[in-house]
Design an enzyme around this catalytic site. Structure first.
Site, PDB file in Angstrom:
ATOM      1  N   ARG A  57       9.523  63.762   3.770  1.00 59.66           N
ATOM      2  CA  ARG A  57      10.478  62.587   3.416  1.00 59.66           C
ATOM      3  C   ARG A  57      10.311  61.578   4.025  1.00 59.66           C
ATOM      4  O   ARG A  57      10.369  60.453   3.984  1.00 59.66           O
ATOM      5  CB  ARG A  57      11.790  62.871   2.707  1.00 59.66           C
ATOM      6  CG  ARG A  57      10.706  63.038   1.534  1.00 59.66           C
ATOM      7  CD  ARG A  57      10.494  62.608  -0.095  1.00 59.66           C
ATOM      8  NE  ARG A  57       9.844  62.551  -0.782  1.00 59.66           N
ATOM      9  CZ  ARG A  57       8.425  63.366  -1.148  1.00 59.66           C
ATOM     10  NH1 ARG A  57       7.916  63.208  -1.503  1.00 59.66           N
ATOM     11  NH2 ARG A  57       9.033  63.716  -3.273  1.00 59.66           N
ATOM     12  N   HIS A  60       7.571  59.795   5.068  1.00 60.96           N
ATOM     13  CA  HIS A  60       6.765  59.116   3.926  1.00 60.96           C
ATOM     14  C   HIS A  60       7.963  57.844   4.670  1.00 60.96           C
ATOM     15  O   HIS A  60       7.363  56.654   3.624  1.00 60.96           O
ATOM     16  CB  HIS A  60       7.121  60.225   3.046  1.00 60.96           C
ATOM     17  CG  HIS A  60       6.291  60.581   2.086  1.00 60.96           C
ATOM     18  ND1 HIS A  60       6.894  61.697   1.723  1.00 60.96           N
ATOM     19  CD2 HIS A  60       5.593  60.976   2.740  1.00 60.96           C
ATOM     20  CE1 HIS A  60       5.899  61.951   1.093  1.00 60.96           C
ATOM     21  NE2 HIS A  60       4.885  62.371   2.388  1.00 60.96           N
TER      22      HIS A  60
END
Length: 185
Positions: A57, A60
């Site tokens: 994440r 990301h």
């Protein structure tokens, strides 16, 4: 008990646990990530899987995180942050890594059940996740789940909440993140 009843009880346990997490320390973690040159995560067993999810994440949202132990992980340096998830705070390999990170001069963040553990006492930032220890020893926050499940689930939720707070501070949204999603799958 039916499967759906187990699921409902797990959700109640998670709610009770995350309600007890100190938001001030979580905010310190978010700021530590924002200020760090590089971000390193570590955990053993299922806590390690949660760390890998967190690293994904972070990638990301545009960070360059590293999972300790992977072949492409660079060296840790002063100015970096080392985030370690350990329920007991006493896992030997993680204690050793934490001691080395401290000696190098990195910021150390511990996410643990045990705020008085070796890893937590070495840490600059300590987030207590008040879950039951996997040994099943008595705690204020009992669980129907086996071993360290409540800690590991809470760890994943906490890491996702840190990502949301990071996104808020950086003005990011989910659409931005899709541009960084793996495309060779």
């Amino acid at each position: 008990m039916q499967t759906v009843e187990y699921t409902q009880e797990i959700i109640k346990e998670l709610q009770r646990t995350v309600d007890l997490i100190n938001d001030v320390e979580v905010e310190r973690l978010v700021d530590g990530i924002l200020e760090a040159k590089k971000v390193f995560v570590a955990g053993a067993g299922r806590s390690g899987f949660m760390a890998k999810s967190f690293a994904m994440r972070m990638m990301h949202v545009g960070l360059d995180p590293y999972v300790v132990g992977e072949t492409v992980t660079p060296n840790l340096e002063e100015g970096d942050i080392f985030i370690v998830g350990s329920g007991s705070g006493e896992t030997k390999s993680l204690v050793s890594m934490t001691e080395k990170a401290k000696k190098i001069g990195a910021t150390v963040a511990a996410v643990t059940i045990s705020p008085n553990s070796t890893i937590a006492t070495l840490a600059d930032i300590t987030i207590q996740v008040p879950a039951q220890m996997k040994s099943g020893e008595s705690s204020e926050n009992e669980t129907i789940q086996p071993m360290g499940s409540l800690f590991e689930q809470s760890l994943l939720l906490l890491y996702d909440a840190v990502i949301l707070r990071f996104m808020e501070k950086k003005g990011l949204d989910s659409q931005t993140m899709y541009g960084r999603h793996a495309n060779l799958e």
